[in-house]
Motif scaffolding. Structure first.
Motif, PDB file in Angstrom:
ATOM      1  N   GLY B 127      16.353  62.476   1.156  1.00 13.56           N
ATOM      2  CA  GLY B 127      15.592  62.877   2.348  1.00 13.56           C
ATOM      3  C   GLY B 127      14.523  61.843   2.662  1.00 13.56           C
ATOM      4  N   LEU B 128      13.863  61.355   1.608  1.00 12.89           N
ATOM      5  CA  LEU B 128      12.805  60.360   1.792  1.00 12.89           C
ATOM      6  C   LEU B 128      13.373  59.079   2.401  1.00 12.89           C
ATOM      7  CD1 LEU B 128       9.777  59.626   1.212  1.00 12.89           C
ATOM      8  CD2 LEU B 128      10.549  58.719  -0.977  1.00 12.89           C
ATOM      9  N   SER B 129      14.547  58.675   1.926  1.00 13.14           N
ATOM     10  CA  SER B 129      15.127  57.417   2.398  1.00 13.14           C
ATOM     11  C   SER B 129      15.553  57.507   3.865  1.00 13.14           C
ATOM     12  CB  SER B 129      16.321  57.014   1.530  1.00 13.14           C
ATOM     13  OG  SER B 129      17.402  57.880   1.790  1.00 13.14           O
ATOM     14  N   GLU B 130      15.702  58.747   4.381  1.00 12.59           N
ATOM     15  CA  GLU B 130      16.020  58.896   5.809  1.00 12.59           C
ATOM     16  C   GLU B 130      14.785  58.660   6.677  1.00 12.59           C
ATOM     17  OE1 GLU B 130      17.773  62.763   5.991  1.00 12.59           O
ATOM     18  OE2 GLU B 130      19.531  62.079   4.852  1.00 12.59           O
ATOM     19  N   ARG B 131      13.603  58.784   6.061  1.00 13.17           N
ATOM     20  CA  ARG B 131      12.371  58.612   6.834  1.00 13.17           C
ATOM     21  C   ARG B 131      11.695  57.267   6.557  1.00 13.17           C
ATOM     22  NH1 ARG B 131      12.026  63.634   4.500  1.00 13.17           N
ATOM     23  NH2 ARG B 131      10.325  62.988   3.147  1.00 13.17           N
ATOM     24  N   VAL B 132      12.245  56.511   5.599  1.00 15.65           N
ATOM     25  CA  VAL B 132      11.692  55.203   5.260  1.00 15.65           C
ATOM     26  C   VAL B 132      12.855  54.203   5.235  1.00 15.65           C
ATOM     27  CG1 VAL B 132      10.396  53.889   3.544  1.00 15.65           C
ATOM     28  CG2 VAL B 132       9.966  56.324   3.783  1.00 15.65           C
ATOM     29  N   SER B 133      12.712  53.104   5.984  1.00 15.94           N
ATOM     30  CA  SER B 133      13.802  52.114   6.003  1.00 15.94           C
ATOM     31  C   SER B 133      13.641  51.182   4.794  1.00 15.94           C
ATOM     32  CB  SER B 133      13.755  51.321   7.305  1.00 15.94           C
ATOM     33  OG  SER B 133      12.456  50.791   7.476  1.00 15.94           O
ATOM     34  N   LEU B 134      14.345  51.511   3.736  1.00 18.73           N
ATOM     35  CA  LEU B 134      14.157  50.793   2.467  1.00 18.73           C
ATOM     36  C   LEU B 134      15.007  49.534   2.388  1.00 18.73           C
ATOM     37  CD1 LEU B 134      14.236  53.887   0.106  1.00 18.73           C
ATOM     38  CD2 LEU B 134      12.267  52.387   0.435  1.00 18.73           C
ATOM     39  N   ARG B 135      14.478  48.503   1.681  1.00 21.71           N
ATOM     40  CA  ARG B 135      15.290  47.324   1.367  1.00 21.71           C
ATOM     41  C   ARG B 135      14.999  46.923  -0.084  1.00 21.71           C
ATOM     42  NH1 ARG B 135      11.944  42.778   1.959  1.00 21.71           N
ATOM     43  NH2 ARG B 135       9.955  43.430   2.845  1.00 21.71           N
ATOM     44  N   LEU B 136      15.977  46.268  -0.679  1.00 18.94           N
ATOM     45  CA  LEU B 136      15.849  45.857  -2.076  1.00 18.94           C
ATOM     46  C   LEU B 136      15.154  44.509  -2.130  1.00 18.94           C
ATOM     47  CD1 LEU B 136      16.706  46.229  -5.097  1.00 18.94           C
ATOM     48  CD2 LEU B 136      18.815  45.042  -4.500  1.00 18.94           C
ATOM     49  N   VAL B 137      14.075  44.409  -2.934  1.00 21.82           N
ATOM     50  CA  VAL B 137      13.409  43.104  -3.027  1.00 21.82           C
ATOM     51  C   VAL B 137      13.640  42.424  -4.382  1.00 21.82           C
ATOM     52  CG1 VAL B 137      11.639  43.553  -1.291  1.00 21.82           C
ATOM     53  CG2 VAL B 137      11.198  44.174  -3.661  1.00 21.82           C
ATOM     54  N   GLY B 138      14.211  43.124  -5.334  1.00 23.67           N
ATOM     55  CA  GLY B 138      14.512  42.462  -6.591  1.00 23.67           C
ATOM     56  C   GLY B 138      14.399  43.408  -7.771  1.00 23.67           C
TER      57      GLY B 138
END
Lengths: 253, 217
Positions: B127-138
Motif C-alpha cells: 500500500g505504501l509503495s502505491e503512494r510513494v514512487s520508489l527506486r532502487l539506489v543500491g
C-alpha cells in the motif's frame, strides 16, 4: 408531481448517505410521547435531528463536523437549533481529544425541559477537561450546569482496571469512586461509578457487545434500568413518576 | 556531431539501467510480499518529529497479509499509549484510549497528519509503495545484514515528502524506514525489531473495548 420527484430525490439521497435512525415510544403517568432521532453523514459533516411529540413537543436540527488526526486524536463540533414548547433554543458543542488532552464542552439554552430527549432547562452547559499526566494516570475537571449543578475533580489510575478517586461540590461536597475493567475474554467492560454526599448516585454499565446493560440509582429516589439488545433499547425507571421508553435503531449502510 | 553520436548510446544505456532498476523495485516488493505471506508481528521503534517536538516512538505491528489486516499498537510516546490503528482492505480504524472512541474512516479519507510519517505504511508495504514512487539506489550493510536501499518521493498529502526504505536481502522484509519533509529534515527514523512469524486471527486484530464509542466518518 414536481413535489413527489423532489421528495423522492431527498429520500434517495438520505438512503444512500450513511445514516442512523432511532424511533421510540416514551410513556409516563398515562401519557405517551413518540421520540425520533436521526443522523445522516454527508460530505461536509453530519446533519442530525431530534423530535419528541407528545403532550409537550420539541424538535432540534443540528449540524456537526469533525477533524480526525489519525492515532493522535479526533475532534467533533457542531451547532443545534431547537423549537417547540416554551419557544426557541439552541446549543453549541465541541468534544474530542488530541495527544494527552481530552475536552468536552457544550453551552445551550432551552426555555423548558422535555424529558427524555431534552432534559436540561434554562441556560445549561458542561465543561470536561482530562489530561494524561503519564500513560497510566489521568486527571480530570468537570463543571456542569444542567440537570444538576456541580463541580468535580478526579484522578484515575490504570493498573489492569481503572480506579477513579475524586471530589465534587453540588450544594454540599461529595466523594467520587469509580472502577472500570474488563470482565471477559472479548474485552467486555464493566463500568461502576459511585457519588456520595452532596450528590448521591450509583451508575453501572455492562457492555457485552451485542447487549449492554445500564443501571442508575439516585437519592432523593430516582432510578433506571436499561438494556440494549442489538438494535432494540428498553428502559424503565422512576423519575418523579414511573416511566418506560422503548426504542429501535436502524443504521445503514 | 560526434558528441551527439556518443550521447545516444549513453542515453539508451541509462534508459535500460533505469528500467532494470525500476523492475528491481517491483521485484523486491514482490519478494517481500511472498516472504511475508503468513501472519507476523514486529516492533517498530525510533525517533519521530511529533507535535511536541522530537519524541520516541515504539509500536507493535501485527499483520495478517492474506486478509489485508494490519494493526499498529502504540506504546510510546506516552500520550499515544493504548491507541491503535487498524488497516483493513477498505477502512482505517483509529482507537483513541483517552476518549474511548473508535474512529472508522474509508481508506481514502484516512489521512494521517502530524506524526511526520505514515503508520499505515509500517505494516502494509505494498500500500505504501502505491503512494510513494520508489527506486532502487543500491545496497548497504546494516547491523541486520545486507539491505537494498529504496528511496522515493511521496504523493501529496501523505504527511511526508520522501522515504528511504531498507529491505533485508537474505530475508526480504523492511528493517528501516526514514521519512523526510520537503527540505530533507528527518521526520521519523524507525527500525523494525523483534520480527517473528506469529499465529494471529482476524478477530485478534479487530479487538477493541466493547464500551467504545464507534464514530463512522
Amino acid at each position: 408531481m414536481k413535489r413527489i420527484w423532489w421528495a423522492g430525490w431527498v429520500v434517495l439521497g438520505l438512503a444512500l448517505a450513511q445514516g442512523r435512525l432511532e424511533a421510540g415510544v416514551y410513556g409516563v403517568s398515562g401519557s405517551l410521547a413518540s421520540t425520533l432521532e436521526g443522523g445522516f453523514t454527508l460530505e461536509p459533516g453530519e446533519v442530525y435531528g431530534k423530535l419528541q411529540v407528545g403532550q409537550e413537543s420539541r424538535g432540534a436540527l443540528g449540524l456537526s463536523s469533525s477533524l480526525a488526526l489519525g492515532p493522535l486524536g479526533y475532534l467533533a463540533y457542531g451547532l443545534q437549533a431547537e423549537m417547540g414548547v416554551g419557544g426557541l433554543g439552541g446549543m453549541a458543542f465541541a468534544e474530542g481529544g488530541a495527544g494527552p488532552l481530552a475536552l468536552a464542552v457544550r453551552l445551550g439554552y432551552r426555555p423548558k425541559r422535555v424529558f427524555p430527549l431534552f432534559p436540561e432547562e434554562g441556560v445549561f452547559g458542561r465543561l470536561s477537561l482530562r489530561y494524561r499526566l503519564v500513560p497510566k494516570e489521568v486527571v480530570g475537571l468537570l463543571l456542569e450546569r444542567g440537570e444538576v449543578l456541580r463541580a468535580e475533580v478526579s484522578y484515575a489510575l490504570r493498573e489492569e482496571a481503572t480506579y477513579t478517586l475524586g471530589a465534587g461540590f453540588s450544594g454540599l461536597p461529595y466523594l467520587v469512586l469509580g472502577w472500570k475493567g474488563e470482565v471477559g475474554e472479548g474485552m467486555e467492560v464493566l463500568d461502576l461509578a459511585l457519588r456520595l454526599g452532596g450528590l448521591n448516585r450509583l451508575e453501572a454499565g455492562l457492555y457485552l457487545g451485542e447487549a449492554s446493560l445500564f443501571l442508575t440509582l439516585s437519592y432523593p429516589f430516582a432510578g433506571s434500568l436499561g438494556v440494549w439488545l442489538g438494535d432494540l433499547g428498553l428502559e424503565g425507571g422512576y423519575r418523579e413518576a414511573p416511566y418506560a421508553w422503548v426504542r429501535y435503531a436502524w443504521r445503514w449502510p | 556531431m560526434r558528441r551527439r553520436f556518443m550521447e545516444k548510446p549513453w542515453g539508451i544505456l541509462l534508459l535500460a539501467l533505469g528500467l532494470a532498476l525500476a523492475q528491481s523495485v517491483s521485484e523486491i516488493l514482490d519478494r517481500v510480499e511472498r516472504n511475508l505471506q503468513d501472519p507476523w508481528q514486529a516492533v517498530v521503534q525510533g525517533q519521530i518529529q511529533g507535535p511536541g517536538g522530537q519524541e520516541e516512538l515504539k509500536a507493535r505491528v501485527l499483520a495478517i497479509p492474506k486478509e489485508n489486516l494490519f494493526r499498529i499498537e502504540f506504546q510510546k510516546p506516552g500520550s499515544l499509549e493504548g491507541n491503535f490503528t487498524l488497516i483493513t482492505e477498505k477502512e482505517v480504524w483509529n482507537y483513541l484510549y483517552l476518549t474511548n472512541q473508535l474512529i472508522v474512516s474509508p481508506k481514502e479519507k484516512a489521512q494521517v497528519q502530524g506524526l511526520g510519517f505514515s503508520p499505515q505504511g509500517l505494516g502494509d508495504l505494498k500500500g505504501l509503495s502505491e503512494r510513494v514512487s520508489l527506486r532502487l539506489v543500491g545496497e548497504e550493510r546494516l547491523p541486520e545484514g545486507v539491505v537494498w536501499k529504496l528511496v522515493g518521493r511521496a504523493q501529496e498529502g501523505q504527511g511526508f515528502a520522501t522515504l528511504e526504505l531498507y529491505i533485508l536481502k537474505n530475508d526480504p522484509r523492511p528493517v528501516r524506514f526514514v521519512f523526510r519533509d520537503e527540505v530533507g529534515k528527518v521526520m521519523a527514523d524507525l527500525r523494525v525489531v523483534e520480527f517473528k512469524k506469529a499465529s494471529l486471527r482476524p478477530q485478534d486484530l479487530k479487538r477493541y473495548p466493547k464500551d467504545a464509542q464507534v464514530v463512522r466518518r
